[in-house]
Design an enzyme around this catalytic site. Structure first.
Site, PDB file in Angstrom:
ATOM      1  N   VAL A  85       0.842  -1.196   0.000  1.00  0.00           N
ATOM      2  CA  VAL A  85       0.000   0.000   0.000  1.00  0.00           C
ATOM      3  C   VAL A  85       0.880   1.250   0.000  1.00  0.00           C
ATOM      4  CG1 VAL A  85      -1.797   1.288   1.202  1.00  0.00           C
ATOM      5  CG2 VAL A  85      -1.834  -1.220   1.211  1.00  0.00           C
ATOM      6  N   LYS A  86       0.680   2.062  -1.006  1.00  0.00           N
ATOM      7  CA  LYS A  86       1.476   3.277  -1.188  1.00  0.00           C
ATOM      8  C   LYS A  86       0.756   4.443  -0.512  1.00  0.00           C
ATOM      9  CE  LYS A  86       4.086   5.215  -5.109  1.00  0.00           C
ATOM     10  NZ  LYS A  86       4.140   5.224  -6.583  1.00  0.00           N
ATOM     11  N   VAL A  87       1.440   5.073   0.446  1.00  0.00           N
ATOM     12  CA  VAL A  87       0.830   6.090   1.296  1.00  0.00           C
ATOM     13  C   VAL A  87       1.641   7.382   1.216  1.00  0.00           C
ATOM     14  CG1 VAL A  87       0.124   6.639   3.663  1.00  0.00           C
ATOM     15  CG2 VAL A  87       0.035   4.270   2.862  1.00  0.00           C
TER      16      VAL A  87
END
Length: 218
Positions: free
Chosen positions: A86-88
């Site tokens: 998950v890219k945050v």
């Protein structure tokens, strides 16, 4: 150093994969839109397709900026496939979300990093990857590769396990420079990866070999 390709284009992903050097993929909403992928169902299916093509980490970026929304969106993305990371974004609620994801067994890639201080926060929160955008830093007149070297050094001194993922690659030389700076991963467009193959002396040498081969078999 691991090689990721920064795209949502399936043909480019396949070409990099077939080259035998691909370790993963990074995407973002802009790259998805560029391929005409819109809507939750279509995006989910596209991520599934990519995950089935590449046996490695696939970064899928949230578009939310509030903690609860980031968590809800990230959980959906992580459920698509075990290889999803998950890219945050590097914002306050993003760091809080990275910590939550870490505590709950979800790998993260902290994106939009432009300073060593931001990289320290991401590592403290437990991000699997930190993505400094070196091309955009270069655009401001500063040295993006120098930031990679600084973060790598800090992580080594402090014993952080977060991997430095050099992003916003603009050319093939960026890849070489990031390797020299100790980046654990580089993500770049296909063009920059293929550019590593090119050298005029290779072309000259190959032409000479082929010419001599013809003389051997008239």
């Amino acid at each position: 150093m691991k090689f990721f390709i920064d795209t949502a284009n399936l043909n480019q992903i396949k070409e990099a994969h077939d080259l035998g050097i691909l370790d993963g993929v990074t995407t973002n909403p802009s790259l998805m839109a560029k391929e005409g992928i819109t809507g939750e169902a279509a995006i989910t299916k596209h991520y599934e397709t990519i995950c089935n093509m590449v046996n490695g980490d696939i970064s899928a970026e949230v578009v939310s900026v509030k903690f609860d929304d980031i968590i809800a969106e990230g959980k959906k993305l992580a459920a698509i496939h075990p290889n999803i990371v998950v890219k945050v974004p590097m914002i306050k609620d993003g760091v809080k979300a990275i910590k939550w994801f870490t505590d709950n067994g979800i790998a993260t890639n902290c994106t939009l990093c432009f300073s060593a201080g931001q990289a320290i926060l991401a590592a403290k929160a437990g991000a699997k990857y930190i993505s400094p955008f070196i091309g955009r830093i270069d655009d401001t007149g500063w040295d993006g590769v120098q930031l990679i070297e600084q973060i790598v050094n800090i992580y080594a001194i402090q014993g952080f396990e977060t991997q430095v993922l050099a992003a916003s690659i603009r050319n093939s030389n960026h890849i070489v420079q990031c390797a020299e700076a100790g980046a654990h991963v580089v993500t770049s467009p296909l063009e920059s990866i293929l550019g590593l193959l090119k050298h005029p002396l290779t072309d000259i040498g190959l032409a000479k070999f082929l010419e001599d081969a013809k003389k051997m078999h008239p």
